[in-house]
Design a protein around this motif. Structure first.
Motif, mmCIF file in Angstrom:
data_model
loop_
_atom_site.group_PDB
_atom_site.id
_atom_site.type_symbol
_atom_site.label_atom_id
_atom_site.label_comp_id
_atom_site.label_asym_id
_atom_site.label_seq_id
_atom_site.Cartn_x
_atom_site.Cartn_y
_atom_site.Cartn_z
ATOM 1 N N SER A 100 -2.491 78.723 -11.116
ATOM 2 C CA SER A 100 -3.089 77.317 -11.405
ATOM 3 C C SER A 100 -2.575 76.637 -12.170
ATOM 4 O O SER A 100 -3.435 75.765 -11.438
ATOM 5 N N ASN A 101 -1.589 76.669 -12.837
ATOM 6 C CA ASN A 101 -1.179 75.550 -12.678
ATOM 7 C C ASN A 101 0.361 74.376 -11.536
ATOM 8 O O ASN A 101 0.795 73.997 -12.015
ATOM 9 N N ILE A 102 0.582 75.577 -10.859
ATOM 10 C CA ILE A 102 1.599 74.851 -9.842
ATOM 11 C C ILE A 102 0.003 73.911 -8.439
ATOM 12 O O ILE A 102 -0.269 74.149 -8.676
ATOM 13 N N SER A 103 1.409 73.102 -8.749
ATOM 14 C CA SER A 103 0.658 72.225 -7.584
ATOM 15 C C SER A 103 0.401 72.711 -5.954
ATOM 16 O O SER A 103 1.305 73.794 -5.866
ATOM 17 N N LYS A 104 -0.627 72.035 -5.683
ATOM 18 C CA LYS A 104 -0.549 72.648 -4.386
ATOM 19 C C LYS A 104 -0.191 73.312 -2.714
ATOM 20 O O LYS A 104 -0.377 73.033 -2.183
ATOM 21 N N THR A 105 0.933 72.291 -3.431
ATOM 22 C CA THR A 105 2.104 71.999 -2.081
ATOM 23 C C THR A 105 3.255 72.463 -2.614
ATOM 24 O O THR A 105 4.274 72.319 -3.277
ATOM 25 N N VAL A 106 3.628 73.318 -1.227
ATOM 26 C CA VAL A 106 4.701 74.411 -2.277
ATOM 27 C C VAL A 106 5.317 74.749 -0.939
ATOM 28 O O VAL A 106 4.979 74.672 -0.170
ATOM 29 N N TYR A 107 6.593 74.798 -1.479
ATOM 30 C CA TYR A 107 7.229 75.714 0.476
ATOM 31 C C TYR A 107 7.424 76.943 -0.275
ATOM 32 O O TYR A 107 7.884 77.677 -1.347
ATOM 33 N N LEU A 160 14.000 78.112 1.557
ATOM 34 C CA LEU A 160 13.279 77.254 0.581
ATOM 35 C C LEU A 160 13.915 75.556 0.575
ATOM 36 O O LEU A 160 13.492 74.882 0.858
ATOM 37 N N VAL A 161 15.438 75.523 1.017
ATOM 38 C CA VAL A 161 16.386 74.920 0.326
ATOM 39 C C VAL A 161 15.837 74.373 2.032
ATOM 40 O O VAL A 161 15.921 72.587 1.879
ATOM 41 N N LYS A 162 16.001 74.577 2.819
ATOM 42 C CA LYS A 162 15.931 74.524 4.738
ATOM 43 C C LYS A 162 14.164 73.672 5.025
ATOM 44 O O LYS A 162 14.788 72.803 5.073
ATOM 45 N N GLN A 163 13.572 73.974 3.997
ATOM 46 C CA GLN A 163 12.216 73.801 4.176
ATOM 47 C C GLN A 163 12.274 72.411 3.882
ATOM 48 O O GLN A 163 11.241 71.472 4.456
ATOM 49 N N ALA A 164 13.092 72.680 2.906
ATOM 50 C CA ALA A 164 12.622 70.856 1.425
ATOM 51 C C ALA A 164 13.387 69.498 2.211
ATOM 52 O O ALA A 164 13.318 68.726 2.147
ATOM 53 N N ASP A 204 7.548 69.219 -5.350
ATOM 54 C CA ASP A 204 7.258 67.931 -6.442
ATOM 55 C C ASP A 204 9.139 68.350 -6.930
ATOM 56 O O ASP A 204 9.639 67.169 -7.115
ATOM 57 N N TYR A 205 9.723 70.078 -6.174
ATOM 58 C CA TYR A 205 10.776 69.926 -7.489
ATOM 59 C C TYR A 205 12.472 69.431 -6.620
ATOM 60 O O TYR A 205 13.358 70.159 -7.496
ATOM 61 N N LEU A 206 12.085 70.218 -5.082
ATOM 62 C CA LEU A 206 12.807 69.748 -4.380
ATOM 63 C C LEU A 206 12.048 68.983 -2.839
ATOM 64 O O LEU A 206 11.593 68.802 -2.618
ATOM 65 N N LYS A 207 13.572 68.420 -3.115
ATOM 66 C CA LYS A 207 13.118 67.443 -2.685
ATOM 67 C C LYS A 207 14.189 67.075 -1.138
ATOM 68 O O LYS A 207 15.189 67.550 -1.033
#
Length: 191
Positions: free
Chosen positions: A85-92, A139-143, A112-115
């Motif tokens: 519940s405490n993680i951002s709703k926008t995720v990879y 995940l890196v590619k998605q970011a 928020d943590y991979l740009k």
């Protein structure tokens, strides 16, 4: 890395199904001398790669990734195996199959943590079939971030993960490469 290989030989246990148990010093109880040596070696190998983030997967890679992040003086991010519940709703997110647990996990990292301007070094304890590493690369590619490569404590070269990912152009630096584990006898690749 001789210190790690010696620990694997003297303190590791081979279980049926090509499982190498190293939880007495690497991924359950942690030997701080081995951990520090891993961090130093990973930094030596990738210090010129422009790393801005260290990425791993929950849970066994966290300690290794954290010490590496300390040497690089960059943040460490770990992919979570479940949403909370405490993680951002926008995720990879991506799906990873765990060889050890024989199940699929949906892993996620907050956007928020991979740009896109990050240069990411993936760090993990094991590389066998390559599923976790493949998922983290996704995940890196998605970011839209750059991949510096992967630093692995122990690679099982008799399983296909390392070969497959290197053939795709991924730089992988493994600190101990296990060539075989026949009848409990651990043989390391040389050179």
């Amino acid at each position: 890395m001789q210190l790690l290989e010696e620990a694997i030989k003297s303190r590791g246990t081979v279980y049926p199904g090509n499982i190498l148990k190293v939880d007495g010093f690497l991924n359950h109880q942690i030997d701080p001398d081995i951990l520090r040596a891993i961090g130093e070696e990973v930094y030596r190998l990738y210090r010129d790669a422009g790393v801005t983030k260290i990425l791993t997967i929950e849970a066994s890679g966290i300690a290794i990734a954290a010490i590496c992040a300390q040497f690089f003086n960059v943040p460490m991010v770990f992919a979570k195996k479940s949403a909370s519940s405490n993680i951002s709703k926008t995720v990879y997110k991506t799906t990873v199959h765990s060889y050890t647990h024989n199940r699929d996990y949906e892993v996620l990292v907050s956007k928020d943590y991979l740009k896109k301007d990050d240069v990411v070094l993936i760090v993990d304890d094991f590389l066998s079939n390559g599923a976790a590493l493949t998922g983290l690369i996704d995940l890196v590619k998605q970011a839209g971030a750059a991949l510096a490569g992967a630093a692995i404590a122990i690679e099982k070269s008799f399983q296909p993960g390392g070969r497959t990912l290197r053939a795709q152009g991924v730089r992988i630096e493994s600190l101990a490469i296990v060539e075989s584990m026949d009848d409990g006898n651990i043989v390391f690749a040389r050179g």
